[in-house]
Scaffold this motif. Structure first.
Motif, mmCIF file in Angstrom:
data_model
loop_
_atom_site.group_PDB
_atom_site.id
_atom_site.type_symbol
_atom_site.label_atom_id
_atom_site.label_comp_id
_atom_site.label_asym_id
_atom_site.label_seq_id
_atom_site.Cartn_x
_atom_site.Cartn_y
_atom_site.Cartn_z
ATOM 1 N N ASP A 138 -122.386 -29.588 -39.493
ATOM 2 C CA ASP A 138 -122.391 -29.683 -38.039
ATOM 3 C C ASP A 138 -123.715 -30.243 -37.517
ATOM 4 O O ASP A 138 -123.740 -30.996 -36.539
ATOM 5 C CB ASP A 138 -122.117 -28.312 -37.413
ATOM 6 N N THR A 139 -124.825 -29.876 -38.182
ATOM 7 C CA THR A 139 -126.131 -30.399 -37.792
ATOM 8 C C THR A 139 -126.187 -31.911 -37.995
ATOM 9 O O THR A 139 -126.644 -32.659 -37.119
ATOM 10 C CB THR A 139 -127.250 -29.726 -38.619
ATOM 11 N N VAL A 140 -125.719 -32.380 -39.149
ATOM 12 C CA VAL A 140 -125.751 -33.811 -39.453
ATOM 13 C C VAL A 140 -124.796 -34.569 -38.541
ATOM 14 O O VAL A 140 -125.144 -35.628 -37.991
ATOM 15 C CB VAL A 140 -125.400 -34.065 -40.930
ATOM 16 N N ARG A 141 -123.614 -34.033 -38.348
ATOM 17 C CA ARG A 141 -122.621 -34.709 -37.502
ATOM 18 C C ARG A 141 -123.140 -34.878 -36.078
ATOM 19 O O ARG A 141 -123.015 -35.946 -35.468
ATOM 20 C CB ARG A 141 -121.322 -33.901 -37.500
ATOM 21 N N SER A 142 -123.752 -33.818 -35.543
ATOM 22 C CA SER A 142 -124.293 -33.877 -34.184
ATOM 23 C C SER A 142 -125.437 -34.888 -34.083
ATOM 24 O O SER A 142 -125.517 -35.665 -33.127
ATOM 25 C CB SER A 142 -124.782 -32.479 -33.764
ATOM 26 N N ALA A 143 -126.315 -34.909 -35.100
ATOM 27 C CA ALA A 143 -127.454 -35.831 -35.078
ATOM 28 C C ALA A 143 -127.004 -37.283 -35.208
ATOM 29 O O ALA A 143 -127.556 -38.178 -34.561
ATOM 30 C CB ALA A 143 -128.426 -35.477 -36.202
ATOM 31 N N LEU A 144 -126.002 -37.533 -36.040
ATOM 32 C CA LEU A 144 -125.476 -38.896 -36.171
ATOM 33 C C LEU A 144 -124.977 -39.416 -34.828
ATOM 34 O O LEU A 144 -125.291 -40.538 -34.417
ATOM 35 C CB LEU A 144 -124.342 -38.915 -37.198
ATOM 36 N N ALA A 145 -124.179 -38.601 -34.148
ATOM 37 C CA ALA A 145 -123.627 -39.012 -32.860
ATOM 38 C C ALA A 145 -124.735 -39.167 -31.817
ATOM 39 O O ALA A 145 -124.708 -40.089 -30.995
ATOM 40 C CB ALA A 145 -122.592 -37.994 -32.386
ATOM 41 N N HIS A 146 -125.729 -38.283 -31.858
ATOM 42 C CA HIS A 146 -126.802 -38.329 -30.862
ATOM 43 C C HIS A 146 -127.694 -39.548 -31.046
ATOM 44 O O HIS A 146 -128.014 -40.248 -30.072
ATOM 45 C CB HIS A 146 -127.643 -37.050 -30.955
ATOM 46 N N HIS A 147 -128.109 -39.813 -32.258
ATOM 47 C CA HIS A 147 -129.095 -40.872 -32.485
ATOM 48 C C HIS A 147 -128.488 -42.262 -32.551
ATOM 49 O O HIS A 147 -129.112 -43.239 -32.121
ATOM 50 C CB HIS A 147 -129.866 -40.591 -33.782
ATOM 51 N N PHE A 148 -127.286 -42.395 -33.099
ATOM 52 C CA PHE A 148 -126.728 -43.722 -33.303
ATOM 53 C C PHE A 148 -125.694 -44.112 -32.254
ATOM 54 O O PHE A 148 -125.344 -45.274 -32.134
ATOM 55 C CB PHE A 148 -126.143 -43.834 -34.718
ATOM 56 N N ARG A 149 -125.162 -43.139 -31.542
ATOM 57 C CA ARG A 149 -124.269 -43.379 -30.414
ATOM 58 C C ARG A 149 -123.248 -44.462 -30.745
ATOM 59 O O ARG A 149 -122.683 -44.496 -31.817
ATOM 60 C CB ARG A 149 -125.106 -43.730 -29.177
ATOM 61 N N GLU A 150 -122.975 -45.340 -29.759
ATOM 62 C CA GLU A 150 -121.950 -46.369 -29.982
ATOM 63 C C GLU A 150 -122.399 -47.444 -30.969
ATOM 64 O O GLU A 150 -121.579 -48.229 -31.445
ATOM 65 C CB GLU A 150 -121.544 -47.021 -28.655
ATOM 66 N N GLU A 151 -123.717 -47.517 -31.262
ATOM 67 C CA GLU A 151 -124.171 -48.498 -32.246
ATOM 68 C C GLU A 151 -123.531 -48.239 -33.597
ATOM 69 O O GLU A 151 -123.277 -49.152 -34.370
ATOM 70 C CB GLU A 151 -125.699 -48.418 -32.402
ATOM 71 N N LEU B 267 -119.701 -47.785 -38.315
ATOM 72 C CA LEU B 267 -118.778 -46.689 -38.029
ATOM 73 C C LEU B 267 -119.123 -46.106 -36.666
ATOM 74 O O LEU B 267 -120.232 -45.619 -36.454
ATOM 75 C CB LEU B 267 -118.914 -45.612 -39.103
ATOM 76 N N PRO B 268 -118.184 -46.159 -35.687
ATOM 77 C CA PRO B 268 -118.462 -45.652 -34.334
ATOM 78 C C PRO B 268 -118.425 -44.124 -34.307
ATOM 79 O O PRO B 268 -117.382 -43.510 -34.228
ATOM 80 C CB PRO B 268 -117.335 -46.259 -33.492
ATOM 81 N N LEU B 269 -119.605 -43.517 -34.317
ATOM 82 C CA LEU B 269 -119.702 -42.083 -34.550
ATOM 83 C C LEU B 269 -119.285 -41.222 -33.393
ATOM 84 O O LEU B 269 -118.792 -40.111 -33.574
ATOM 85 C CB LEU B 269 -121.132 -41.741 -34.975
ATOM 86 N N LEU B 270 -119.484 -41.676 -32.162
ATOM 87 C CA LEU B 270 -119.079 -40.844 -31.029
ATOM 88 C C LEU B 270 -117.577 -40.620 -31.025
ATOM 89 O O LEU B 270 -117.086 -39.513 -30.886
ATOM 90 C CB LEU B 270 -119.506 -41.493 -29.701
ATOM 91 N N LYS B 271 -116.837 -41.705 -31.227
ATOM 92 C CA LYS B 271 -115.388 -41.594 -31.270
ATOM 93 C C LYS B 271 -114.958 -40.713 -32.434
ATOM 94 O O LYS B 271 -114.113 -39.826 -32.312
ATOM 95 C CB LYS B 271 -114.746 -42.976 -31.411
ATOM 96 N N HIS B 272 -115.581 -40.959 -33.600
ATOM 97 C CA HIS B 272 -115.197 -40.201 -34.789
ATOM 98 C C HIS B 272 -115.516 -38.722 -34.618
ATOM 99 O O HIS B 272 -114.735 -37.858 -34.967
ATOM 100 C CB HIS B 272 -115.935 -40.745 -36.009
ATOM 101 N N SER B 273 -116.683 -38.424 -34.005
ATOM 102 C CA SER B 273 -117.075 -37.032 -33.813
ATOM 103 C C SER B 273 -116.084 -36.312 -32.919
ATOM 104 O O SER B 273 -115.711 -35.167 -33.151
ATOM 105 C CB SER B 273 -118.480 -36.972 -33.199
ATOM 106 N N LYS B 274 -115.604 -36.970 -31.874
ATOM 107 C CA LYS B 274 -114.634 -36.356 -30.971
ATOM 108 C C LYS B 274 -113.316 -36.104 -31.678
ATOM 109 O O LYS B 274 -112.652 -35.100 -31.452
ATOM 110 C CB LYS B 274 -114.416 -37.242 -29.749
ATOM 111 N N GLU B 275 -112.922 -37.044 -32.553
ATOM 112 C CA GLU B 275 -111.665 -36.884 -33.261
ATOM 113 C C GLU B 275 -111.701 -35.671 -34.205
ATOM 114 O O GLU B 275 -110.703 -35.003 -34.437
ATOM 115 C CB GLU B 275 -111.363 -38.153 -34.079
#
Length: 224
Positions: A90-103, A214-222
Protein backbone atom coordinates in the motif's frame (compact mmCIF):
# COMPACT_ATOMS: atom_id res chain seq x y z
CA UNK A 1 8.44 15.23 -20.98
CA UNK A 2 9.25 18.56 -19.40
CA UNK A 3 9.75 20.29 -22.78
CA UNK A 4 10.40 19.39 -26.41
CA UNK A 5 14.14 19.03 -25.77
CA UNK A 6 13.91 16.90 -22.63
CA UNK A 7 12.71 13.42 -21.78
CA UNK A 8 11.98 12.08 -18.31
CA UNK A 9 11.88 8.38 -17.46
CA UNK A 10 10.16 7.18 -14.30
CA UNK A 11 11.57 4.11 -12.54
CA UNK A 12 10.82 2.26 -9.32
CA UNK A 13 13.25 -0.13 -7.61
CA UNK A 14 11.78 -3.19 -5.87
CA UNK A 15 13.43 -6.08 -4.07
CA UNK A 16 14.42 -7.85 -0.90
CA UNK A 17 16.47 -6.42 1.97
CA UNK A 18 20.21 -6.09 1.24
CA UNK A 19 19.94 -6.68 -2.50
CA UNK A 20 21.48 -3.26 -3.13
CA UNK A 21 18.19 -1.69 -4.16
CA UNK A 22 18.84 1.80 -2.77
CA UNK A 23 22.46 1.73 -3.94
CA UNK A 24 21.24 0.83 -7.44
CA UNK A 25 18.90 3.81 -7.35
CA UNK A 26 21.83 6.05 -6.41
CA UNK A 27 23.87 4.64 -9.29
CA UNK A 28 21.09 5.41 -11.76
CA UNK A 29 20.73 8.95 -10.43
CA UNK A 30 24.47 9.59 -10.18
CA UNK A 31 23.93 10.77 -6.61
CA UNK A 32 23.59 9.60 -3.02
CA UNK A 33 19.94 10.51 -2.50
CA UNK A 34 18.99 7.20 -0.88
CA UNK A 35 20.33 5.83 2.40
CA UNK A 36 22.25 2.63 1.75
CA UNK A 37 24.39 0.62 4.15
CA UNK A 38 24.80 -2.85 5.58
CA UNK A 39 22.29 -3.55 8.33
CA UNK A 40 20.82 -6.56 10.18
CA UNK A 41 17.34 -5.16 9.49
CA UNK A 42 15.59 -3.45 6.58
CA UNK A 43 17.04 0.05 6.08
CA UNK A 44 14.32 1.65 3.93
CA UNK A 45 10.96 2.10 5.69
CA UNK A 46 9.22 4.58 3.38
CA UNK A 47 9.27 5.58 -0.27
CA UNK A 48 11.57 8.34 -1.48
CA UNK A 49 11.86 9.99 -4.89
CA UNK A 50 15.20 10.96 -6.39
CA UNK A 51 15.64 13.05 -9.53
CA UNK A 52 18.77 13.32 -11.64
CA UNK A 53 20.24 16.40 -13.24
CA UNK A 54 19.89 16.83 -17.00
CA UNK A 55 21.96 14.12 -18.71
CA UNK A 56 23.28 14.77 -22.22
CA UNK A 57 24.65 12.42 -24.85
CA UNK A 58 22.31 9.53 -24.11
CA UNK A 59 19.31 9.84 -26.41
CA UNK A 60 18.43 11.30 -29.79
CA UNK A 61 14.98 11.40 -31.39
CA UNK A 62 14.22 12.55 -34.92
CA UNK A 63 17.86 13.51 -35.36
CA UNK A 64 17.91 15.84 -32.35
CA UNK A 65 19.62 15.30 -29.02
CA UNK A 66 17.37 15.29 -25.98
CA UNK A 67 18.37 15.94 -22.41
CA UNK A 68 17.44 12.99 -20.20
CA UNK A 69 16.16 13.18 -16.64
CA UNK A 70 15.82 10.07 -14.51
CA UNK A 71 13.34 9.81 -11.65
CA UNK A 72 13.77 6.85 -9.31
CA UNK A 73 11.37 5.84 -6.55
CA UNK A 74 13.14 3.95 -3.78
CA UNK A 75 10.86 1.62 -1.82
CA UNK A 76 10.80 -0.49 1.35
CA UNK A 77 11.94 -4.03 0.76
CA UNK A 78 9.62 -6.99 0.56
CA UNK A 79 9.78 -9.13 2.63
CA UNK A 80 10.49 -6.42 5.24
CA UNK A 81 11.81 -6.89 8.77
CA UNK A 82 9.33 -4.42 10.28
CA UNK A 83 6.43 -4.04 7.84
CA UNK A 84 3.80 -6.48 6.61
CA UNK A 85 3.35 -7.28 2.93
CA UNK A 86 0.16 -5.23 2.88
CA UNK A 87 1.88 -2.22 4.45
CA UNK A 88 4.70 -2.33 1.92
CA UNK A 89 2.34 -2.83 -1.01
CA UNK A 90 0.00 0.00 0.00
CA UNK A 91 2.91 2.35 0.73
CA UNK A 92 4.51 1.70 -2.67
CA UNK A 93 1.21 1.87 -4.54
CA UNK A 94 0.33 5.22 -2.96
CA UNK A 95 3.80 6.66 -3.66
CA UNK A 96 3.74 5.54 -7.29
CA UNK A 97 0.42 7.28 -7.89
CA UNK A 98 1.50 10.39 -5.96
CA UNK A 99 4.89 10.94 -7.57
CA UNK A 100 4.32 9.78 -11.14
CA UNK A 101 0.65 10.74 -11.56
CA UNK A 102 -0.58 10.65 -15.16
CA UNK A 103 3.02 10.54 -16.45
CA UNK A 104 3.00 6.89 -15.45
CA UNK A 105 5.72 4.37 -14.75
CA UNK A 106 8.16 3.43 -17.50
CA UNK A 107 9.89 0.53 -15.73
CA UNK A 108 9.83 -1.35 -12.45
CA UNK A 109 13.29 -2.70 -11.69
CA UNK A 110 13.26 -5.93 -9.71
CA UNK A 111 16.61 -5.97 -7.93
CA UNK A 112 18.22 -9.38 -7.35
CA UNK A 113 21.71 -10.29 -6.19
CA UNK A 114 23.80 -11.94 -8.88
CA UNK A 115 25.93 -13.65 -6.23
CA UNK A 116 23.00 -15.48 -4.61
CA UNK A 117 20.78 -18.18 -6.16
CA UNK A 118 17.15 -17.29 -6.81
CA UNK A 119 14.87 -19.81 -5.10
CA UNK A 120 11.39 -20.66 -6.46
CA UNK A 121 9.58 -19.28 -3.40
CA UNK A 122 11.47 -15.99 -3.59
CA UNK A 123 10.67 -15.65 -7.29
CA UNK A 124 7.00 -16.48 -6.76
CA UNK A 125 6.67 -13.92 -3.95
CA UNK A 126 8.38 -11.22 -6.02
CA UNK A 127 6.19 -11.88 -9.05
CA UNK A 128 3.01 -11.88 -6.98
CA UNK A 129 4.03 -8.62 -5.31
CA UNK A 130 4.74 -6.90 -8.65
CA UNK A 131 1.49 -8.23 -10.15
CA UNK A 132 -0.45 -6.74 -7.25
CA UNK A 133 1.30 -3.40 -7.80
CA UNK A 134 1.26 -3.13 -11.58
CA UNK A 135 -1.57 -5.37 -12.72
CA UNK A 136 -1.83 -7.82 -15.64
CA UNK A 137 0.63 -5.99 -17.92
CA UNK A 138 3.45 -6.15 -15.31
CA UNK A 139 5.72 -8.15 -17.64
CA UNK A 140 5.82 -5.30 -20.15
CA UNK A 141 6.89 -2.81 -17.50
CA UNK A 142 9.37 -4.88 -15.47
CA UNK A 143 13.10 -5.47 -15.89
CA UNK A 144 15.55 -7.36 -13.66
CA UNK A 145 18.59 -5.61 -12.21
CA UNK A 146 21.26 -8.10 -11.13
CA UNK A 147 23.43 -6.37 -8.53
CA UNK A 148 26.78 -7.41 -7.02
CA UNK A 149 27.82 -8.50 -10.51
CA UNK A 150 31.43 -7.90 -9.49
CA UNK A 151 31.26 -10.90 -7.16
CA UNK A 152 30.05 -13.13 -9.98
CA UNK A 153 32.90 -11.81 -12.13
CA UNK A 154 35.42 -12.48 -9.35
CA UNK A 155 34.17 -16.07 -9.29
CA UNK A 156 35.07 -16.35 -12.97
CA UNK A 157 31.65 -15.83 -14.54
CA UNK A 158 31.16 -13.64 -17.58
CA UNK A 159 27.57 -12.55 -18.17
CA UNK A 160 27.11 -15.33 -20.73
CA UNK A 161 28.64 -17.98 -18.48
CA UNK A 162 26.54 -16.76 -15.55
CA UNK A 163 23.29 -17.10 -17.47
CA UNK A 164 24.39 -20.49 -18.83
CA UNK A 165 24.81 -21.71 -15.24
CA UNK A 166 21.80 -19.87 -13.78
CA UNK A 167 18.93 -21.69 -12.12
CA UNK A 168 15.81 -22.53 -14.11
CA UNK A 169 13.93 -20.24 -11.70
CA UNK A 170 15.98 -17.19 -12.71
CA UNK A 171 15.90 -18.07 -16.41
CA UNK A 172 12.12 -18.49 -16.26
CA UNK A 173 11.77 -15.07 -14.62
CA UNK A 174 14.00 -13.43 -17.24
CA UNK A 175 11.99 -15.07 -20.02
CA UNK A 176 8.73 -13.83 -18.51
CA UNK A 177 9.97 -10.21 -18.68
CA UNK A 178 11.18 -10.68 -22.27
CA UNK A 179 14.84 -10.93 -21.20
CA UNK A 180 14.99 -7.37 -19.94
CA UNK A 181 17.90 -7.59 -17.52
CA UNK A 182 21.02 -5.61 -16.62
CA UNK A 183 24.09 -6.58 -14.59
CA UNK A 184 25.26 -3.90 -12.16
CA UNK A 185 28.16 -3.57 -9.73
CA UNK A 186 26.70 -1.17 -7.17
CA UNK A 187 29.24 -1.82 -4.42
CA UNK A 188 31.04 1.27 -5.64
CA UNK A 189 29.93 4.38 -7.46
CA UNK A 190 29.86 3.59 -11.16
CA UNK A 191 31.75 5.91 -13.47
CA UNK A 192 29.84 8.06 -15.93
CA UNK A 193 30.60 5.79 -18.91
CA UNK A 194 29.21 2.73 -17.11
CA UNK A 195 26.15 4.64 -15.97
CA UNK A 196 25.53 5.81 -19.54
CA UNK A 197 25.62 2.17 -20.72
CA UNK A 198 23.04 1.18 -18.10
CA UNK A 199 20.77 4.12 -18.98
CA UNK A 200 20.98 3.29 -22.69
CA UNK A 201 19.91 -0.29 -21.93
CA UNK A 202 16.96 0.97 -19.90
CA UNK A 203 15.98 3.28 -22.75
CA UNK A 204 16.14 0.31 -25.13
CA UNK A 205 13.65 -1.53 -22.92
CA UNK A 206 11.40 1.53 -22.81
CA UNK A 207 11.66 1.93 -26.59
CA UNK A 208 10.48 -1.68 -26.99
CA UNK A 209 7.28 -0.48 -25.28
CA UNK A 210 7.06 2.42 -27.75
CA UNK A 211 7.84 4.78 -24.84
CA UNK A 212 4.52 3.89 -23.24
CA UNK A 213 4.11 4.33 -19.49
CA UNK A 214 1.78 2.55 -17.11
CA UNK A 215 -0.90 5.10 -16.04
CA UNK A 216 -0.78 4.65 -12.29
CA UNK A 217 -3.64 6.85 -11.16
CA UNK A 218 -6.13 4.91 -13.23
CA UNK A 219 -4.60 1.60 -12.22
CA UNK A 220 -4.58 2.55 -8.53
CA UNK A 221 -8.29 3.39 -8.63
CA UNK A 222 -9.08 0.11 -10.35
CA UNK A 223 -7.32 -1.82 -7.58
CA UNK A 224 -9.07 0.01 -4.72
Amino acid sequence: MADSNEMTINLVVLGRTQTGKSAAGNSLLGSSDFESHCSPSSVTTCCSLGRSCRILGIIRRNGCELALRVQVLDTPSYPHSGLSKEQVRDTVRSALAHHFREEGLHLALLVLRADLPLCPDESDHAIQFIQELLGPTWKDFTAVLLTHADKAEEAGFSEEAYLHSASSTLLSLLTSVQNKYIFLDNQKSIIKEERDIVLRKLLTFIRQNNYQALPLLKHSKELN
